[in-house]
Design an enzyme around this catalytic site. Structure first.
Site, PDB file in Angstrom:
ATOM      1  CG  ASP A  39      -0.578  -0.224   2.477  1.00 30.55           C
ATOM      2  OD1 ASP A  39       1.178   0.210   2.977  1.00 30.55           O
ATOM      3  OD2 ASP A  39      -1.489  -0.332   3.378  1.00 30.55           O
ATOM      4  CD  GLU A  73       0.556  -1.525   7.818  1.00 29.17           C
ATOM      5  OE1 GLU A  73       1.116  -1.177   7.020  1.00 29.17           O
ATOM      6  OE2 GLU A  73       0.119  -0.731   9.507  1.00 29.17           O
ATOM      7  CD  GLU A  87       8.343  -0.236   7.526  1.00 31.95           C
ATOM      8  OE1 GLU A  87       8.241   0.785   7.379  1.00 31.95           O
ATOM      9  OE2 GLU A  87       6.908  -0.895   7.158  1.00 31.95           O
TER      10      GLU A  87
END
Length: 275
Positions: free
Chosen positions: A43, A114, A182
């Site tokens: 995204d 996520e 991340e």
């Protein structure tokens, strides 16, 4: 094309997994030709392709549109498509429907979501049982950037590190086939990688993850103004691309282009009408 078993074997044999984002047919085609293991239709397309200032504005329709283009460009590569903001937060029924659409209509091999809330863990389990492979994403989760207080490294204190380790174990036991980490400290990423039995794919998480992912436009420096610390620039399309366009403009202005080699000619001049 790789599959889930291949990814697990790569973790076991310590063969690094390579992943790159792609958002359209030509970038996907180039990534596949280069031999990339996995492609992520992230995204992040909201920022690097659509010009938004975050991923928040990206829709399910956007992800399907770009996912289908990527699949056409890299039909022999393992493709992962992101579930965008709020597409899996309203209800389990709506989350399942959105996941079904993205998975079926793009032809992807997995979807990514996520976070590790209870609802997300339940969704990972439900999707896995339904035959939809899921890749989890922890650490800096861009869809939650407003809650996290910006684009910051996560897991820097003892409580945050313990929470990330716990969540990594949870997504693994609930059926995720891989985990993107991340912007977490290198030491914590190594600990998580050793603690779970699914591959970790790092971005800004150090060298000890089982694989790495970067954004296509970042590594070729295409349309980006500045690069994050964790990016290594492998090309410079901004300079070469601008130079090519400037040369084209000059050639047109000075009547250098098009030349005869770019033109078509009539063999019989008699067919030309008179003025």
């Amino acid at each position: 094309m790789l599959n889930r078993i291949d990814l697990l074997k790569m973790k076991e044999t310590k063969e690094k997994i390579t992943m790159l984002t792609a958002y359209d047919y030509p970038s996907a085609k180039l990534a596949e030709q280069a031999g990339i293991d996995m492609i992520l239709v992230g995204d992040s397309l909201g920022m690097v392709v659509l010009g938004y200032n975050s991923t928040i504005q990206v829709t399910v329709e956007d992800m399907i549109h770009h996912g289908k283009a990527v699949q056409r460009g890299a039909s022999n590569t393992f493709i992962v498509v992101d579930m965008p903001f709020m597409s899996y937060h309203i209800s389990m029924e709506e989350s399942m429907k959105n996941a079904q659409r993205i998975f079926q209509e793009t032809g992807a091999q997995a979807i990514k979501l996520e976070g590790a809330s209870k609802d997300n863990l339940d969704l990972i389990k439900r999707l896995s049982e339904a035959g939809v492979p899921v890749i989890a994403h922890l650490g800096l989760t861009p869809q939650s950037v407003n809650v996290l207080g910006g684009y910051k490294v996560q897991g820097k204190d003892a409580d945050a590190a313990a929470k990330l380790l716990y969540e990594a174990k949870e997504v693994s036991t609930h059926g995720a086939i891989a985990l993107v980490l991340e912007c977490v400290p290198k030491e914590l990423a190594e600990l998580i990688t050793e603690a779970i039995n699914i591959p970790t794919i790092g971005i800004g998480a150090g060298a000890h993850c089982d694989g790495q992912v970067l954004v296509y436009h970042d590594i070729v420096n295409y349309g980006v103004d500045r690069l994050p610390k964790f990016v290594n620039k492998y090309g410079d399309f901004n300079s070469h691309g601008q130079q090519a366009i400037e040369t084209y403009i000059r050639d047109v202005k000075e009547s250098i282009f098009p030349g005869d080699k770019h033109s078509f000619f009539i063999k019989d001049k008699n067919i030309l009408p008179e003025n």
